[in-house]
Design a protein around this motif. Structure first.
Motif, PDB file in Angstrom:
ATOM      1  N   VAL A 252       0.833  -1.205   0.000  1.00 30.73           N
ATOM      2  CA  VAL A 252       0.000   0.000   0.000  1.00 30.73           C
ATOM      3  C   VAL A 252       0.867   1.254   0.000  1.00 30.73           C
ATOM      4  N   THR A 253       1.890   1.270   0.856  1.00 29.49           N
ATOM      5  CA  THR A 253       2.809   2.396   0.921  1.00 29.49           C
ATOM      6  C   THR A 253       4.077   1.919   1.616  1.00 29.49           C
ATOM      7  N   HIS A 254       4.978   2.833   1.930  1.00 28.70           N
ATOM      8  CA  HIS A 254       6.258   2.490   2.527  1.00 28.70           C
ATOM      9  C   HIS A 254       6.448   3.253   3.832  1.00 28.70           C
ATOM     10  N   PRO A 255       7.248   2.732   4.762  1.00 33.07           N
ATOM     11  CA  PRO A 255       7.479   3.428   6.025  1.00 33.07           C
ATOM     12  C   PRO A 255       8.025   4.840   5.794  1.00 33.07           C
ATOM     13  N   GLY A 256       7.485   5.794   6.518  1.00 35.89           N
ATOM     14  CA  GLY A 256       7.935   7.172   6.412  1.00 35.89           C
ATOM     15  C   GLY A 256       7.370   7.945   5.248  1.00 35.89           C
ATOM     16  N   ALA A 257       6.558   7.287   4.396  1.00 35.80           N
ATOM     17  CA  ALA A 257       6.028   7.974   3.213  1.00 35.80           C
ATOM     18  C   ALA A 257       4.935   8.965   3.562  1.00 35.80           C
TER      19      ALA A 257
END
Length: 286
Positions: A252-257
């Protein structure tokens, strides 16, 4: 809240973040992700469906995948599904929206529902016992037992998509987080059609049988993503269960995004997506 057609049409004070008029937060006992272990109705008992309910202070998201899912190996999109696979997808359930608690009664006001609406209220009487809750239907005859996932404890967030690639989103979308868990919701591009005698349309399969949509219309009706997964340390947010089986294993997304900008806005990545904060109990980023 076991019946998918319990959607209710209510004023939406929270749409696009009317911050001053959101409902009162639910008690802390509700927060986190709850996995259903049992559903009992007058004529059925279900311990096999995979059901997850994520609750933030004001928002909820719910995913229900029935047992006996067909094999979707090799399928990369809805258009590649055969008729039997599409028919099974129509039996899934899931929804998201605003939660209201009055004493022991909990009402789920749905902003989005995988199944068609029939105007019924969705109210359960809740009895908490630590990490377990028993829900009994108020307007319907059912009993559900839920157990909280320990890794869902911690901060919570609820976001509504405002801008996607510099434009208004083609589909409504929400992202809810509780601890290390998330549910990503992406709705239909167009609402389901209204049927004159709506009470005879008990679920999506009935609507399909009555309306006999074209294949293109059917794919659009089934193109609802409700995806549950985990976000673990530096790893991307990986989807584990979804109403779109081919999404499982994707990210879905990436850490810190997800970066907070002020009181009400989240910017994702290089400004490609912007989210409205509906609930937030984290630091400056996710």
């Amino acid at each position: 809240m076991h019946i998918a057609t319990h959607q209710v049409t209510v004023p939406n004070p929270c749409h696009l973040g009317d911050w001053t008029e959101q409902p009162a937060p639910v008690p802390n006992a509700y927060l986190g992700v709850w996995k259903r272990t049992l559903l009992e109705t007058a004529g059925a008992r279900d311990e096999r469906s995979q059901v997850f309910w994520l609750q933030t202070p004001r928002w909820h998201a719910d995913l229900r995948i029935p047992a006996g899912r067909p094999d979707f190996s090799g399928v990369t999109c809805l258009a590649e599904c055969d008729d039997a696979q599409l028919a099974w997808l129509a039996t899934q359930q899931g929804f998201c929206g605003v939660t209201q608690v009055d004493g022991d009664d909990c009402t789920w006001h749905r902003q989005l529902d995988f199944q068609p609406a029939n105007g019924r209220r969705d109210i359960g009487r809740m009895v908490f016992d630590g990490e377990r809750v028993i829900e009994t239907g108020v307007d319907a005859d059912y009993r559900e037992i839920w157990e909280r996932l320990q890794h869902s404890l911690g901060g919570t967030a609820a976001l509504e998509l405002l801008v996607d690639a510099g434009e208004l989103p083609a589909r409504p979308a929400w992202l809810l987080v509780a601890g290390d868990c998330f549910i990503h919701v992406r709705g239909r591009a167009h609402p389901l059609p209204h049927i004159a005698n709506q009470k005879n349309v008990s679920d999506l399969a009935s609507l399909i049988a009555r309306s006999r949509p074209s294949r293109a219309q059917l794919l659009d009706w089934l193109n609802v993503e409700i995806s549950f997964g985990h976000r673990n340390g530096p790893a991307p947010w990986r989807i584990e269960r979804s109403t779109l089986p081919f999404r499982e294993g994707q990210f879905v997304t990436h850490p810190g995004a997800l970066q907070r900008r002020g009181h009400r806005l989240i910017v994702e990545g290089n400004n490609e997506r912007r989210w409205m904060i509906m609930d937030w109990n984290f630091g400056a980023m996710l």
